[in-house]
Enzyme design. Structure first.
Site, PDB file in Angstrom:
ATOM      1  NE  ARG A  24     -32.915 -13.134 -36.805  1.00 52.61           N
ATOM      2  CZ  ARG A  24     -31.784 -13.468 -36.186  1.00 52.61           C
ATOM      3  NH1 ARG A  24     -31.334 -12.718 -35.195  1.00 52.61           N
ATOM      4  NH2 ARG A  24     -31.117 -14.544 -36.544  1.00 52.61           N
TER       5      ARG A  24
ATOM      6  CD  GLU B 292     -35.105  -5.821 -21.700  1.00 53.16           C
ATOM      7  OE1 GLU B 292     -34.272  -6.572 -22.240  1.00 53.16           O
ATOM      8  OE2 GLU B 292     -35.183  -5.645 -20.461  1.00 53.16           O
TER       9      GLU B 292
ATOM     10  CG  PHE C  30     -36.390  -9.696 -23.006  1.00 54.07           C
ATOM     11  CD1 PHE C  30     -36.647 -10.600 -21.981  1.00 54.07           C
ATOM     12  CD2 PHE C  30     -35.324  -9.950 -23.855  1.00 54.07           C
ATOM     13  CE1 PHE C  30     -35.858 -11.733 -21.808  1.00 54.07           C
ATOM     14  CE2 PHE C  30     -34.525 -11.076 -23.681  1.00 54.07           C
ATOM     15  CZ  PHE C  30     -34.793 -11.972 -22.664  1.00 54.07           C
TER      16      PHE C  30
ATOM     17  CG  HIS D  10     -35.054 -13.528 -31.406  1.00 53.21           C
ATOM     18  ND1 HIS D  10     -34.726 -12.403 -32.141  1.00 53.21           N
ATOM     19  CD2 HIS D  10     -33.977 -14.343 -31.457  1.00 53.21           C
ATOM     20  CE1 HIS D  10     -33.496 -12.536 -32.618  1.00 53.21           C
ATOM     21  NE2 HIS D  10     -33.026 -13.700 -32.226  1.00 53.21           N
TER      22      HIS D  10
ATOM     23  CG  ASP E 206     -32.368 -18.464 -27.778  1.00 55.27           C
ATOM     24  OD1 ASP E 206     -31.286 -19.062 -27.879  1.00 55.27           O
ATOM     25  OD2 ASP E 206     -32.570 -17.341 -28.253  1.00 55.27           O
TER      26      ASP E 206
ATOM     27  NE  ARG F 162     -32.011 -17.848 -33.334  1.00 58.79           N
ATOM     28  CZ  ARG F 162     -31.494 -18.594 -32.364  1.00 58.79           C
ATOM     29  NH1 ARG F 162     -32.270 -19.061 -31.403  1.00 58.79           N
ATOM     30  NH2 ARG F 162     -30.211 -18.861 -32.351  1.00 58.79           N
TER      31      ARG F 162
END
Length: 314
Positions: free
Chosen positions: A10, A58, A83, A109, A117, A167
């Site tokens: 990322r 989104e 998302f 991610h 998460d 991530r």
């Protein structure tokens, strides 16, 4: 021994966007209230007039991106994979892919390595979702070098592209001389007993597995497959002819991802044993990313085990 360079893909995404922004004033970047995490915030600081935040919406972001692309812009729409691919699937399908617009989706991610998460954010279904959409290209880089090249290639590609970034900081696999081309896999290690086809962070694990298998007298061919769609059927067929057995490795559900794409080619063109290393059709859970990868069998040891099984099936 030199220190191993580790960088999250990322981070390479954010840097590549700035590079593109300087080269092409037609580039627009969008985000959905996650600019710090997706690293698009770097583009915002550099080019505030060409950055738009949709907020936590989104689906709206994808529709706006489609509208901007329809006016001639190249738009990078960014969010977490859960998302981007999940929440906005219909808008990607109908507003972006159906009219074949130049929207490049930066999905960060992805996979189990989101870590703490937890299951709600650990998207291991996105490749399967995006593979089902006509006109969509899917790129899943192994390290920061390949991630940068994927972003640059996506910008030049005519049509929608789904780019998958992580991530977790991962070891560098390639050097600055590496040449990336959409739709092409590449052989990292040649071998004769079994082929390991890997994508994303599992490429490094595949290389470790191949080295360990060598100690057991097993010659493993390692293929990096950064492009999941269109899949490089030629390199798959060539690998089967040379080794007679295949193991796929991905940080994704074993259903619908790289393993499925490879198995489809093998079944149609060159039947041979294909075993899959990936998330075994279960949800993730919260925990340190590296520990979770081991818990879910996303490591070199599991690849080695599957390789030995595949050889016995020949």
């Amino acid at each position: 021994m030199a220190d191993v360079i580790k960088t999250a893909t990322r981070d390479a995404y954010g840097k590549a966007l700035i590079e593109l922004g300087h080269e092409d004033k037609n580039i627009i970047v969008m985000d959905s209230d996650l600019a710090e995490a997706t690293r698009t915030g770097k583009f915002k600081k550099e080019f505030p007039d060409r950055f738009f935040d949709s907020g936590i919406a989104e689906a709206d972001m994808m529709c706006i991106a489609a509208g901007l692309a329809a006016t001639g812009h190249t738009v990078f729409a960014s969010s977490f994979a859960m998302f981007a691919a999940g929440r906005a699937f219909e808008q990607i399908r109908n507003s972006i892919a159906y009219p074949n617009l130049n929207v490049k989706i930066g999905a960060t991610h992805a996979g189990i390595s989101v870590g703490e998460d937890g299951a709600s954010h650990q998207c291991c279904e996105d490749i399967a979702l995006m593979r089902s959409i006509p006109n969509m290209v899917i790129l899943n880089p192994a390290d920061d070098i390949e991630a940068r090249l994927c972003v640059l290639a996506a910008a030049k590609h005519d049509g929608p592209v789904y780019m998958r970034f992580g991530r977790l900081a991962v070891p560098r696999v390639f050097d600055e001389n590496y040449n990336f081309e959409i739709g092409k896999g590449n052989v990292l290690v040649d071998g004769t007993d079994v082929t390991i086809i890997a994508t994303g962070l599992m490429v490094n694990e595949a290389l470790i597995a191949a080295e360990n298998l060598k100690a057991d007298g097993i010659s493993a061919r390692v293929v990096n497959m950064a492009t999941i769609k269109p899949i490089d059927s030629d390199i798959i067929v060539d690998s089967v002819k040379k080794t007679g057995a295949v193991v796929t490795a991905e940080e994704h559900n074993i259903i619908g991802g790289l393993g499925s794409a490879v198995a489809e080619v093998v079944c149609e063109k060159c039947p041979a044993p294909v075993l899959r290393v990936g998330v075994e059709d279960v949800f993730g859970r919260s925990g340190p990313a590296v520990e979770l990868l081991h818990i879910y069998g996303l490591d070199a040891a599991h690849i080695e085990e599957k390789a030995k099984e595949a050889i016995k099936l020949k």
